[in-house]
Each structure stands twice: as C-alpha cells, then as structure tokens.
Write an enzyme that holds these catalytic residues in place. Structure first.
Site, PDB file in Angstrom:
ATOM      1  N   TYR A  53      72.153  70.193   5.217  1.00  0.00           N
ATOM      2  CA  TYR A  53      71.424  70.100   3.939  1.00  0.00           C
ATOM      3  C   TYR A  53      70.694  71.411   3.656  1.00  0.00           C
ATOM      4  O   TYR A  53      69.489  71.530   3.888  1.00  0.00           O
ATOM      5  CB  TYR A  53      70.391  68.976   3.997  1.00  0.00           C
ATOM      6  CG  TYR A  53      70.962  67.601   4.269  1.00  0.00           C
ATOM      7  CD1 TYR A  53      71.935  67.047   3.440  1.00  0.00           C
ATOM      8  CD2 TYR A  53      70.502  66.834   5.343  1.00  0.00           C
ATOM      9  CE1 TYR A  53      72.445  65.784   3.677  1.00  0.00           C
ATOM     10  CE2 TYR A  53      71.010  65.563   5.587  1.00  0.00           C
ATOM     11  CZ  TYR A  53      71.975  65.043   4.754  1.00  0.00           C
ATOM     12  OH  TYR A  53      72.468  63.798   4.988  1.00  0.00           O
ATOM     13  N   ASN A  62      64.318  66.584  -3.074  1.00  0.00           N
ATOM     14  CA  ASN A  62      63.065  66.141  -3.680  1.00  0.00           C
ATOM     15  C   ASN A  62      62.116  65.444  -2.701  1.00  0.00           C
ATOM     16  O   ASN A  62      61.030  65.965  -2.381  1.00  0.00           O
ATOM     17  CB  ASN A  62      63.447  65.228  -4.856  1.00  0.00           C
ATOM     18  CG  ASN A  62      62.282  64.804  -5.702  1.00  0.00           C
ATOM     19  OD1 ASN A  62      61.213  64.517  -5.188  1.00  0.00           O
ATOM     20  ND2 ASN A  62      62.466  64.753  -7.003  1.00  0.00           N
ATOM     21  N   TYR A  90      78.939  74.390   0.858  1.00  0.00           N
ATOM     22  CA  TYR A  90      78.346  73.072   0.637  1.00  0.00           C
ATOM     23  C   TYR A  90      79.118  72.324  -0.443  1.00  0.00           C
ATOM     24  O   TYR A  90      79.459  72.884  -1.489  1.00  0.00           O
ATOM     25  CB  TYR A  90      76.868  73.191   0.230  1.00  0.00           C
ATOM     26  CG  TYR A  90      76.241  71.830   0.103  1.00  0.00           C
ATOM     27  CD1 TYR A  90      75.733  71.176   1.217  1.00  0.00           C
ATOM     28  CD2 TYR A  90      76.216  71.165  -1.125  1.00  0.00           C
ATOM     29  CE1 TYR A  90      75.201  69.903   1.113  1.00  0.00           C
ATOM     30  CE2 TYR A  90      75.691  69.896  -1.238  1.00  0.00           C
ATOM     31  CZ  TYR A  90      75.179  69.269  -0.119  1.00  0.00           C
ATOM     32  OH  TYR A  90      74.667  68.001  -0.231  1.00  0.00           O
ATOM     33  N   GLN A  99      65.175  61.235  -7.403  1.00  0.00           N
ATOM     34  CA  GLN A  99      65.039  60.646  -6.062  1.00  0.00           C
ATOM     35  C   GLN A  99      63.700  59.917  -5.983  1.00  0.00           C
ATOM     36  O   GLN A  99      62.839  60.107  -6.846  1.00  0.00           O
ATOM     37  CB  GLN A  99      65.123  61.740  -4.987  1.00  0.00           C
ATOM     38  CG  GLN A  99      66.337  61.588  -4.093  1.00  0.00           C
ATOM     39  CD  GLN A  99      66.335  62.498  -2.875  1.00  0.00           C
ATOM     40  OE1 GLN A  99      65.543  63.421  -2.779  1.00  0.00           O
ATOM     41  NE2 GLN A  99      67.244  62.245  -1.950  1.00  0.00           N
ATOM     42  N   ASP A 134      71.216  56.361   0.461  1.00  0.00           N
ATOM     43  CA  ASP A 134      72.478  56.639  -0.201  1.00  0.00           C
ATOM     44  C   ASP A 134      73.557  55.561  -0.122  1.00  0.00           C
ATOM     45  O   ASP A 134      74.087  55.166  -1.125  1.00  0.00           O
ATOM     46  CB  ASP A 134      73.058  57.957   0.323  1.00  0.00           C
ATOM     47  CG  ASP A 134      72.163  59.143  -0.005  1.00  0.00           C
ATOM     48  OD1 ASP A 134      70.994  58.934  -0.403  1.00  0.00           O
ATOM     49  OD2 ASP A 134      72.619  60.279   0.130  1.00  0.00           O
ATOM     50  N   ARG A 192      78.896  58.541   9.026  1.00  0.00           N
ATOM     51  CA  ARG A 192      78.816  58.976   7.630  1.00  0.00           C
ATOM     52  C   ARG A 192      79.506  57.992   6.680  1.00  0.00           C
ATOM     53  O   ARG A 192      80.291  57.152   7.111  1.00  0.00           O
ATOM     54  CB  ARG A 192      79.469  60.362   7.491  1.00  0.00           C
ATOM     55  CG  ARG A 192      78.770  61.445   8.292  1.00  0.00           C
ATOM     56  CD  ARG A 192      77.377  61.723   7.813  1.00  0.00           C
ATOM     57  NE  ARG A 192      77.340  62.232   6.450  1.00  0.00           N
ATOM     58  CZ  ARG A 192      76.221  62.537   5.810  1.00  0.00           C
ATOM     59  NH1 ARG A 192      75.057  62.389   6.391  1.00  0.00           N
ATOM     60  NH2 ARG A 192      76.258  62.983   4.567  1.00  0.00           N
ATOM     61  N   TRP A 249      72.398  54.598   6.638  1.00  0.00           N
ATOM     62  CA  TRP A 249      71.689  53.617   5.800  1.00  0.00           C
ATOM     63  C   TRP A 249      72.250  52.204   5.883  1.00  0.00           C
ATOM     64  O   TRP A 249      71.889  51.346   5.105  1.00  0.00           O
ATOM     65  CB  TRP A 249      71.631  54.050   4.317  1.00  0.00           C
ATOM     66  CG  TRP A 249      70.834  55.305   4.102  1.00  0.00           C
ATOM     67  CD1 TRP A 249      71.323  56.548   3.835  1.00  0.00           C
ATOM     68  CD2 TRP A 249      69.396  55.450   4.143  1.00  0.00           C
ATOM     69  NE1 TRP A 249      70.284  57.455   3.716  1.00  0.00           N
ATOM     70  CE2 TRP A 249      69.099  56.806   3.895  1.00  0.00           C
ATOM     71  CE3 TRP A 249      68.331  54.556   4.365  1.00  0.00           C
ATOM     72  CZ2 TRP A 249      67.800  57.301   3.866  1.00  0.00           C
ATOM     73  CZ3 TRP A 249      67.032  55.051   4.328  1.00  0.00           C
ATOM     74  CH2 TRP A 249      66.796  56.410   4.077  1.00  0.00           C
ATOM     75  N   GLU A 287      67.388  63.051  12.195  1.00  0.00           N
ATOM     76  CA  GLU A 287      67.408  62.481  10.844  1.00  0.00           C
ATOM     77  C   GLU A 287      67.126  60.978  10.883  1.00  0.00           C
ATOM     78  O   GLU A 287      66.346  60.457  10.096  1.00  0.00           O
ATOM     79  CB  GLU A 287      68.768  62.751  10.211  1.00  0.00           C
ATOM     80  CG  GLU A 287      68.879  62.296   8.768  1.00  0.00           C
ATOM     81  CD  GLU A 287      70.205  62.703   8.138  1.00  0.00           C
ATOM     82  OE1 GLU A 287      71.116  63.167   8.869  1.00  0.00           O
ATOM     83  OE2 GLU A 287      70.344  62.550   6.916  1.00  0.00           O
TER      84      GLU A 287
HETATM   85  C1  GLC Z   1      70.633  62.114   2.499  1.00  0.00           C
HETATM   86  C2  GLC Z   1      69.618  60.972   2.364  1.00  0.00           C
HETATM   87  C3  GLC Z   1      68.570  61.338   1.339  1.00  0.00           C
HETATM   88  C4  GLC Z   1      67.919  62.653   1.767  1.00  0.00           C
HETATM   89  C5  GLC Z   1      68.955  63.745   2.035  1.00  0.00           C
HETATM   90  C6  GLC Z   1      68.362  64.967   2.678  1.00  0.00           C
HETATM   91  O1  GLC Z   1      71.315  62.341   1.341  1.00  0.00           O
HETATM   92  O2  GLC Z   1      70.252  59.775   2.046  1.00  0.00           O
HETATM   93  O3  GLC Z   1      67.612  60.339   1.212  1.00  0.00           O
HETATM   94  O4  GLC Z   1      67.022  63.072   0.813  1.00  0.00           O
HETATM   95  O5  GLC Z   1      69.944  63.268   2.904  1.00  0.00           O
HETATM   96  O6  GLC Z   1      67.678  64.616   3.844  1.00  0.00           O
END
Ligand code: GLC
Length: 430
Positions: free
Chosen positions: A31, A36, A83, A103, A161, A201, A349, A392
């Site tokens: 990431y 947000n 990305y 978000q 997500d 994932r 999730w 995470e």
């Molecule tokens: C994933 C999560 C989201 C989070 C992002 C960065 O997309 O589901 O909630 O903001 O990762 O950590």
C-alpha cells in the site's frame, strides 16, 4: 522506575519508517500511497510523540478534499507504475490524483483526540479543519444517506473491503470481460497476489467485480448522483453508519469548543440515529447490511455491527451475539461470525481480527462503562502484537500474523491504546 516498553519505540519506528514526507503509507510495497482512515490512525499515533507531525498528516489528507466535500479513500501522491489499480483505473480528475470513493469517517473522532492531547497548539489546526469536517459530514448525509443509514457505492468504501456483508450486493455486479482493466488484473497485475498468499486475499471473481464498479464510476466521472441511482452496487453499511454517528458527536463537541453554532450538526446526528434503526434485522438480532437495489438484508454478522458500541448504541440481542462470537475465538473481535459457514480465519475481512477495528469498538465499550470487556479486548489485542509484531491483521484462532508487516495503524493503536502502560514482556518470553 518506569521501564519503557521496547515495543513503544518499535511502534514509533514503524510510523517513521512509513513516513513519506507529510503522509504515512499503511505498509511498504503493498500500500504505497495515503489511505484515508489509515492516515487518521497514523496521525493519532504521532500525537503521542510528535504533535506537529500529527497535524501535518491530517492536513495533507484534507488538502485532497473534493469540491463536493468528499475526502477520498486514497491519495496518489507519487507515481508507482507497479501498483494496481492506480490513478488511471480510477480516472478521477483530481490533482494529486485520488480514488473516486471515500472511507470510514473516523476523522472527527481522532482529530478530537489529537486536539485534546495538546489543546494549545491544536487550536489553530482545529479552526482550519473544522469547516472541512463539516463539509465532509454534509457530503455523507447528502450523497450517501438517502435511505437513512450510510450506503456505500463500492465495498472498498466501507474499509472492510471483502467482508461477507457485501456478498449479496456483489452477486449482481455485471462483469464486462472485454474491460481492459479487468483483463489486466487477470493477467496477474494484482500486486497483492505477488506479495501475499492468495488464500489471504480476495478471490478473482470478487476482484473482477471491484474493477467493474470502478469502470462504471469512471464512465460517470464519479458523479455521486449517478453512482447512487444507476451504479452496479449500493448497500447500507452498519460500520460506516456507526462510525459517522460517533463522529457527529465528536464534531459537535469540537464545534462547541470553537464557539460554533452546532444546531445543524445536532439535527443531522438525530436524523442519522433514526436512520441507523433501519439496519436492525429483527430476524437475526443484529445490525445488518442491506442491499438497496433489492431491499434484502445480508443476514451477515460482522464487526461492522459491533461498531454500534462506538456510537453508544447497544441492544440485548446484539450483546448476546457479541459475547457468542468473541467466545468462539482466542483473540477478539473476529471480522466475521465464527459460526457462519462463510467464516475464513485468514482471508481478508472474512474472519481475521483487525487491531484498528478493536480500538474503535473498545472506545465505545469504555465510554459505555463496560470496563471488563474493554480491558479484555485491550489485553487480547496487545498480546497479538507482542506475539507477532505490527501486522495488518491476525488469525483470531491462533494469533498468527497475516497481511502486510510493519503496518502503520497497528503501530498507532499500540501507542494510543493497547500498548499504553503495558508491562514489557520478560526477557526470553515470546
Ligand atoms: C485495505 C483495507 C482498508 C485499508 C487499506 C490500507 O484495502 O481493507 O480498510 O484502508 O487496506 O490499509
């Protein structure tokens, strides 16, 4: 003598290591931009050791607020051709480029905490941020709450997500196999799969649908009206509804501090509180997501329902489900019902535990005076981090770390909540 917990230093190092100059990425490689709600948690983390840096984080996020009032879920400050899906897939006309959705609005709640950590230096920051927060809250009420609770136009807007809540809404998202971005994703352009085990994932069919919603958003320039009226996905989300409800209470308090007229906010909060009732599924006895296209409840218990506590809302049936699902795991709170057949303990999730969600649930438990539950949740979350470091998310059964390492918001939650006054582990004890 106070013995400093070495994990406090490690947590600060995670935030500083993820600092890209004014904004903090969630984790390197997986990431690489500003997200947000991650950023808001990072700011809260910074407020424990560098208050100026905390405000800088928040202000940079709000610098990307759209004219509509929306604060986007991602800001692409830098180009990263590896990305996917990057700015070209989103196609949102912003500079710097952003995604086209929002978000969970934890900002008012966490800004209040940052402000209260040091009111004197915080005041000018609060003064300049307050109208932006009001505009963002207005946007949620105007563009997402037509049916009462907050509706989301993409599962990614929920922050949770691919939780099972969205399955019924995702089932009817049409996928155009000729869409170039869907083809690209299928040709293995998903970075997440190169970095993590596929069994953690989202599955490919879900991913196609995520991109199909993006294709629609792009085609209508992310016009909210179009998304709501004609978009392929629209579901009411308990998670965001309760986060926003709590955020209203905090924003009203901040308004009072500034001597602002908060009557408009008070009215919005009351309207949303009524709206949240619509999420109550009497058949299951929990706050349930529902599909606005069909009117059907998801019939899924997830951590979004327990965010009711964050907003000071509880019901006996919900409490019973909370206790039941927590007791089924070694480390609460599972993101999906451990007794449901859709529960997957390590998939994104769909079962795992997120320290960041725990911190929000705990904030509510504490304010409601449920001290024992709060202390238990704090201890279980701290033990996850002590056992595995700042990941995470974690497997709720055995505490195994999952997802990305050196994760910003997990470090922040350690510094602000579960690691506070934690006795350092004895040497040699893992
Ligand atoms: C994933 C999560 C989201 C989070 C992002 C960065 O997309 O589901 O909630 O903001 O990762 O950590």
């Amino acid at each position: 003598m106070t013995v400093l917990n070495p994990l406090d230093q490690a947590a600060q190092d995670v935030l500083l290591g993820n600092d890209r100059g004014g904004y903090t990425i969630p984790t390197a490689r997986l990431y690489p931009f500003q997200w947000n709600w991650d950023s808001m948690f990072s700011a809260w983390g910074y407020s424990t050791f560098d208050i100026a840096r905390a405000w800088q984080e928040v202000e940079l996020l709000f610098a990307s607020q759209w004219a509509t009032g929306m604060v986007p879920h991602m800001v692409f400050h830098e180009v990263d051709p590896d990305y996917f899906p990057g700015p070209e897939v989103w196609g949102a006309d912003q500079s710097p480029p952003t995604s086209g959705i929002s978000q969970p609005p934890v900002a008012a709640t966490l800004i209040r905490k940052i402000y209260e950590a040091d009111p004197e230096t915080g005041l000018p920051h609060l003064q300049s941020l307050y109208p932006k927060l009001v505009a963002w809250h207005d946007w949620w009420m105007r563009e997402r709450c037509q049916d009462g609770p907050v509706a989301i136009v993409h599962p990614w807007e929920s922050g949770r997500d691919n939780c099972p809540d969205w399955d019924i809404g995702m089932a009817h998202v049409p996928v155009d196999d000729s869409d170039p971005f869907i083809r690209k994703a299928r040709e293995n352009k998903r970075r997440d799969l190169g970095l993590l085990n596929a069994d953690q994932r989202p599955v490919a069919s879900d991913y196609d649908r995520y991109l199909a919603i993006l294709a629609f958003g792009r085609s209508v320039n992310w016009e909210d009206r179009e998304m709501i009226e004609n978009g392929p996905f629209l579901m009411a989300d308990p998670g965001i509804t309760f986060v926003l409800l709590r955020a209203f209470a905090d924003l009203i308090e901040l308004g009072r501090v500034l001597g602002e007229d908060t009557s408009g906010l008070v009215a919005q909060e009351a309207r949303l509180r009524d709206g949240a009732d619509k999420l109550w599924n009497p058949e299951t006895g929990w706050f349930d997501a529902y599909d606005l296209r069909s009117g059907a409840f998801a019939g899924v218990l997830g951590s979004g329902a327990f965010l009711a506590y964050l907003a000071g809302v509880s019901r006996p049936a919900l409490d019973a489900h909370f206790a039941r699902s927590w007791d089924k795991v070694a480390y609460g709170i599972p993101s999906a019902d451990p007794e449901s057949e859709r529960f997957e303990r390590r998939r994104y999730w769909r079962g795992p535990v997120w320290p960041v969600v725990n911190s929000l649930i705990a904030m509510g438990l504490k304010d409601m005076g449920r001290k024992e539950a709060e202390a238990r949740l704090r201890d279980e979350t701290a033990r996850l981090i002590e056992g595995g470091g700042f990941w995470e998310y974690y497997d709720p059964m055995d505490g195994a770390p999952c997802g990305g390492p050196s994760f910003g918001w997990t470090a922040a939650v350690w510094l602000t909540w579960c690691g506070v006054n934690r006795t350092p582990l004895a040497a040699g004890k893992e």
